[in-house]
Design an enzyme around this catalytic site. Structure first.
Site, PDB file in Angstrom:
ATOM      1  N   ILE A 186     -67.296 -21.622 -20.992  1.00  0.00           N
ATOM      2  CA  ILE A 186     -67.077 -20.216 -20.623  1.00  0.00           C
ATOM      3  C   ILE A 186     -65.827 -19.731 -21.342  1.00  0.00           C
ATOM      4  O   ILE A 186     -64.736 -20.286 -21.142  1.00  0.00           O
ATOM      5  CB  ILE A 186     -66.911 -20.062 -19.100  1.00  0.00           C
ATOM      6  CG1 ILE A 186     -68.131 -20.633 -18.395  1.00  0.00           C
ATOM      7  CG2 ILE A 186     -66.703 -18.592 -18.734  1.00  0.00           C
ATOM      8  CD1 ILE A 186     -68.036 -20.670 -16.896  1.00  0.00           C
ATOM      9  N   THR A 187     -65.967 -18.723 -22.169  1.00  0.00           N
ATOM     10  CA  THR A 187     -64.780 -18.194 -22.849  1.00  0.00           C
ATOM     11  C   THR A 187     -64.077 -17.217 -21.909  1.00  0.00           C
ATOM     12  O   THR A 187     -64.713 -16.516 -21.121  1.00  0.00           O
ATOM     13  CB  THR A 187     -65.148 -17.489 -24.177  1.00  0.00           C
ATOM     14  OG1 THR A 187     -65.905 -16.310 -23.913  1.00  0.00           O
ATOM     15  CG2 THR A 187     -65.952 -18.409 -25.094  1.00  0.00           C
ATOM     16  N   GLY A 188     -62.749 -17.205 -21.985  1.00  0.00           N
ATOM     17  CA  GLY A 188     -61.974 -16.326 -21.096  1.00  0.00           C
ATOM     18  C   GLY A 188     -62.127 -16.726 -19.644  1.00  0.00           C
ATOM     19  O   GLY A 188     -62.200 -15.877 -18.749  1.00  0.00           O
ATOM     20  N   ALA A 189     -62.129 -18.041 -19.392  1.00  0.00           N
ATOM     21  CA  ALA A 189     -62.451 -18.545 -18.047  1.00  0.00           C
ATOM     22  C   ALA A 189     -61.279 -18.468 -17.073  1.00  0.00           C
ATOM     23  O   ALA A 189     -61.454 -18.727 -15.890  1.00  0.00           O
ATOM     24  CB  ALA A 189     -62.936 -19.995 -18.156  1.00  0.00           C
ATOM     25  N   ASN A 190     -60.093 -18.107 -17.574  1.00  0.00           N
ATOM     26  CA  ASN A 190     -58.929 -18.116 -16.680  1.00  0.00           C
ATOM     27  C   ASN A 190     -58.821 -16.858 -15.824  1.00  0.00           C
ATOM     28  O   ASN A 190     -58.010 -16.819 -14.899  1.00  0.00           O
ATOM     29  CB  ASN A 190     -57.636 -18.298 -17.482  1.00  0.00           C
ATOM     30  CG  ASN A 190     -57.428 -17.191 -18.497  1.00  0.00           C
ATOM     31  OD1 ASN A 190     -58.124 -17.159 -19.499  1.00  0.00           O
ATOM     32  ND2 ASN A 190     -56.514 -16.276 -18.220  1.00  0.00           N
ATOM     33  N   SER A 191     -59.607 -15.835 -16.133  1.00  0.00           N
ATOM     34  CA  SER A 191     -59.370 -14.538 -15.486  1.00  0.00           C
ATOM     35  C   SER A 191     -60.684 -13.823 -15.173  1.00  0.00           C
ATOM     36  O   SER A 191     -61.707 -14.081 -15.812  1.00  0.00           O
ATOM     37  CB  SER A 191     -58.542 -13.684 -16.470  1.00  0.00           C
ATOM     38  OG  SER A 191     -58.406 -12.362 -16.024  1.00  0.00           O
ATOM     39  N   GLY A 192     -60.636 -12.949 -14.186  1.00  0.00           N
ATOM     40  CA  GLY A 192     -61.734 -12.013 -13.924  1.00  0.00           C
ATOM     41  C   GLY A 192     -63.108 -12.651 -13.834  1.00  0.00           C
ATOM     42  O   GLY A 192     -63.352 -13.600 -13.082  1.00  0.00           O
ATOM     43  N   TYR A 199     -63.931  -0.283 -28.656  1.00  0.00           N
ATOM     44  CA  TYR A 199     -64.495  -1.151 -27.605  1.00  0.00           C
ATOM     45  C   TYR A 199     -66.013  -0.990 -27.586  1.00  0.00           C
ATOM     46  O   TYR A 199     -66.756  -1.979 -27.553  1.00  0.00           O
ATOM     47  CB  TYR A 199     -63.893  -0.789 -26.248  1.00  0.00           C
ATOM     48  CG  TYR A 199     -64.413  -1.642 -25.105  1.00  0.00           C
ATOM     49  CD1 TYR A 199     -64.106  -2.994 -25.015  1.00  0.00           C
ATOM     50  CD2 TYR A 199     -65.219  -1.084 -24.093  1.00  0.00           C
ATOM     51  CE1 TYR A 199     -64.574  -3.779 -23.971  1.00  0.00           C
ATOM     52  CE2 TYR A 199     -65.688  -1.861 -23.037  1.00  0.00           C
ATOM     53  CZ  TYR A 199     -65.366  -3.213 -22.979  1.00  0.00           C
ATOM     54  OH  TYR A 199     -65.840  -3.982 -21.936  1.00  0.00           O
TER      55      TYR A 199
HETATM   56  N1  LIG Z   1     -64.355  -5.712 -15.695  1.00  0.00           N
HETATM   57  C1  LIG Z   1     -65.262  -4.793 -16.028  1.00  0.00           C
HETATM   58  O1  LIG Z   1     -65.444  -3.795 -15.318  1.00  0.00           O
HETATM   59  C2  LIG Z   1     -66.097  -4.977 -17.248  1.00  0.00           C
HETATM   60  C3  LIG Z   1     -67.062  -4.000 -17.528  1.00  0.00           C
HETATM   61  C4  LIG Z   1     -67.898  -4.189 -18.635  1.00  0.00           C
HETATM   62  C5  LIG Z   1     -67.779  -5.323 -19.413  1.00  0.00           C
HETATM   63  N2  LIG Z   1     -66.799  -6.243 -19.127  1.00  0.00           N
HETATM   64  C6  LIG Z   1     -66.695  -7.422 -20.007  1.00  0.00           C
HETATM   65  O2  LIG Z   1     -66.493  -8.593 -19.229  1.00  0.00           O
HETATM   66  C7  LIG Z   1     -65.835  -9.584 -20.022  1.00  0.00           C
HETATM   67  C8  LIG Z   1     -64.746 -10.258 -19.196  1.00  0.00           C
HETATM   68  O3  LIG Z   1     -63.720  -9.328 -18.920  1.00  0.00           O
HETATM   69  P1  LIG Z   1     -62.945  -9.260 -17.537  1.00  0.00           P
HETATM   70  O4  LIG Z   1     -63.308  -7.967 -16.916  1.00  0.00           O
HETATM   71  O5  LIG Z   1     -63.121 -10.500 -16.790  1.00  0.00           O
HETATM   72  O6  LIG Z   1     -61.440  -9.101 -18.073  1.00  0.00           O
HETATM   73  P2  LIG Z   1     -60.149 -10.019 -17.930  1.00  0.00           P
HETATM   74  O7  LIG Z   1     -59.875 -10.343 -16.517  1.00  0.00           O
HETATM   75  O8  LIG Z   1     -59.089  -9.313 -18.711  1.00  0.00           O
HETATM   76  O9  LIG Z   1     -60.563 -11.361 -18.679  1.00  0.00           O
HETATM   77  C9  LIG Z   1     -60.728 -11.385 -20.069  1.00  0.00           C
HETATM   78  C10 LIG Z   1     -60.586 -12.808 -20.551  1.00  0.00           C
HETATM   79  O10 LIG Z   1     -60.725 -12.827 -21.979  1.00  0.00           O
HETATM   80  C11 LIG Z   1     -59.666 -13.581 -22.502  1.00  0.00           C
HETATM   81  N3  LIG Z   1     -59.349 -13.248 -23.881  1.00  0.00           N
HETATM   82  C12 LIG Z   1     -58.873 -12.096 -24.383  1.00  0.00           C
HETATM   83  N4  LIG Z   1     -58.634 -12.220 -25.688  1.00  0.00           N
HETATM   84  C13 LIG Z   1     -58.973 -13.489 -26.033  1.00  0.00           C
HETATM   85  C14 LIG Z   1     -58.937 -14.230 -27.230  1.00  0.00           C
HETATM   86  N5  LIG Z   1     -58.455 -13.720 -28.363  1.00  0.00           N
HETATM   87  N6  LIG Z   1     -59.377 -15.498 -27.216  1.00  0.00           N
HETATM   88  C15 LIG Z   1     -59.834 -16.066 -26.070  1.00  0.00           C
HETATM   89  N7  LIG Z   1     -59.853 -15.430 -24.904  1.00  0.00           N
HETATM   90  C16 LIG Z   1     -59.434 -14.146 -24.889  1.00  0.00           C
HETATM   91  C17 LIG Z   1     -58.502 -13.293 -21.571  1.00  0.00           C
HETATM   92  O11 LIG Z   1     -57.448 -14.215 -21.755  1.00  0.00           O
HETATM   93  P3  LIG Z   1     -55.954 -13.839 -21.239  1.00  0.00           P
HETATM   94  O12 LIG Z   1     -55.958 -13.947 -19.752  1.00  0.00           O
HETATM   95  O13 LIG Z   1     -55.111 -14.868 -21.921  1.00  0.00           O
HETATM   96  O14 LIG Z   1     -55.681 -12.451 -21.700  1.00  0.00           O
HETATM   97  C18 LIG Z   1     -59.201 -13.417 -20.242  1.00  0.00           C
HETATM   98  O15 LIG Z   1     -59.349 -14.759 -19.900  1.00  0.00           O
HETATM   99  C19 LIG Z   1     -65.351  -8.864 -21.279  1.00  0.00           C
HETATM  100  O16 LIG Z   1     -66.204  -9.195 -22.350  1.00  0.00           O
HETATM  101  C20 LIG Z   1     -65.510  -7.393 -20.946  1.00  0.00           C
HETATM  102  O17 LIG Z   1     -65.749  -6.605 -22.080  1.00  0.00           O
HETATM  103  C21 LIG Z   1     -65.970  -6.107 -18.054  1.00  0.00           C
END
Ligand SMILES: NC(=O)c1ccc[n+]([C@@H]2O[C@H](COP(=O)([O-])OP(=O)(O)OC[C@H]3O[C@@H](n4cnc5c(N)ncnc54)[C@H](OP(=O)(O)O)[C@@H]3O)[C@@H](O)[C@H]2O)c1
Length: 316
Positions: A20-26, A177
């Site tokens: 899972i990429t970005g697994a530390n958050s959200g 985006y």
């Molecule tokens: N939340 C929403 O409402 C929403 C809506 C539509 C789509 N999405 C999509 O859902 C996905 C997850 O986002 P989220 O909402 O969970 O946001 P989030 O909490 O900000 O999590 C994003 C994750 O991606 C990581 N990341 C960012 N840049 C990276 C890089 N260069 N290499 C590796 N990891 C990287 C972040 O790492 P760090 O913690 O180190 O920054 C974090 O772990 C995204 O693709 C987003 O476009 C979200």
């Protein structure tokens, strides 16, 4: 599909290995929780090992027997993507699930290490390269491995100007985006098309979380140093967003449900697909344009230097 499918409804994942990429958050963190709960072995691919470690500890506290580990991956650096893929292949002999989840949204103009606009470079190109490097292993993995790519309702504001992928004629954070999220869908559908053409059993599917309260909404404001904008984003999250746990359900469904078919797209079932339980959703016409997808594929191979033609999933 049950109308109120939750993470508890996911089938047992014993023996399966997931990244899972970005697994530390959200959503990535919640997807990790959901898979670990069902006994999958999960590799948390995170760019910041300190944040990753804190998230891993949280998972371990909740699930003491969790089969989970942390590996470094910066999608904004193609050398890191290659290093991650090599490290993973040295440690594991199968890959059942690749969740292309990490992302950044509407940030000020920045470039990846190789000089691509940061949102396109991270959200699309990084995941394109990662998938290309790991697909040979997935094709050898027994069962029906899956690639799940996270998009967004905002794919609808995206377009692809191949003549100016780096926005030299004026950068708009939201449109960049949208472009990256349109690219996620074009990639997910085109990958399935190519897998089908080869008779491969790997599935490529896509998901979106609706509007879920995560760090995504504040990242741009923090980078710009705009505390008011950050507070407004937080307020929006508190008033209108669903939880990250709910937002992760379409991804978890796409990743685990037995009735999933390649090329499907999952999102929340509520009003405007902003919240709710997972269902099959549709995406716009542009995201299903085969010519646009083929062009993006060729450009992405050229920009990343990762060629899928070295795997059985060759060019049309
Ligand atoms: N939340 C929403 O409402 C929403 C809506 C539509 C789509 N999405 C999509 O859902 C996905 C997850 O986002 P989220 O909402 O969970 O946001 P989030 O909490 O900000 O999590 C994003 C994750 O991606 C990581 N990341 C960012 N840049 C990276 C890089 N260069 N290499 C590796 N990891 C990287 C972040 O790492 P760090 O913690 O180190 O920054 C974090 O772990 C995204 O693709 C987003 O476009 C979200």
């Amino acid at each position: 599909m049950s109308t109120k499918w939750t993470a508890n409804d996911a089938p047992d994942q014993t023996g399966k290995v997931a990244i899972i990429t970005g697994a530390n958050s959200g959503l990535g963190f919640e997807t990790t929780r959901g898979l670990v709960r069902k006994n999958a072995t999960v590799v948390m691919a995170c760019r910041d090992l300190k944040k990753g470690d804190a998230a891993l500890e949280k998972i371990r506290r909740e699930f003491p027997d969790a089969k989970v580990e942390l590996m470094q991956l910066d999608l904004a650096d193609l050398d890191s993507v290659r290093q991650f893929a090599d490290n993973f292949k040295q440690r594991y002999s199968r890959l059942d699930l690749l969740v292309n989840n990490a992302g950044i949204m509407a940030i000020p103009f920045r470039e990846t290490k190789q000089g691509f606009e940061m949102q396109f470079g991270t959200n699309h190109l990084g995941h394109f390269a990662l998938t290309g490097l790991l697909l040979p292993l997935m094709l050898e993995t027994p069962g029906q491995p899956r690639v799940v790519t996270t998009s967004s309702g905002l794919h609808m504001i995206g377009d692809l100007n191949f003549a100016d992928l780096n926005w030299s004629k004026g950068y708009t954070p939201q449109k960049a985006y949208g472009r990256s999220k349109l690219s996620n869908l074009l990639f997910a559908y085109e990958l399935q098309h190519r897998l089908d053409a080869q008779g491969a059993k790997v599935l490529s599917v896509a998901s979106h979380p609706g509007y879920a309260a995560t760090n995504l909404q504040t990242a741009g404001a923090i980078m710009e140093g705009k505390p008011f904008k950050e507070r407004m984003a937080l307020l929006g999250n508190r008033l209108f967003a669903q939880s990250a746990e709910m937002g992760a359900l379409p991804t978890l469904y796409a990743a685990t449900a037995p009735d999933v078919k390649g090329g499907q797209y999952f999102g929340p079932s509520g009003l405007l697909e902003m919240r709710g339980y997972p269902k099959v959703v549709s995406s716009n016409k542009k995201s299903r344009d085969p010519e646009l997808a083929a062009k993006l594929w060729a450009v992405s191979e050229e920009l990343t230097g990762v060629s899928f033609s070295k795997t059985p999933v060759e060019q049309r």
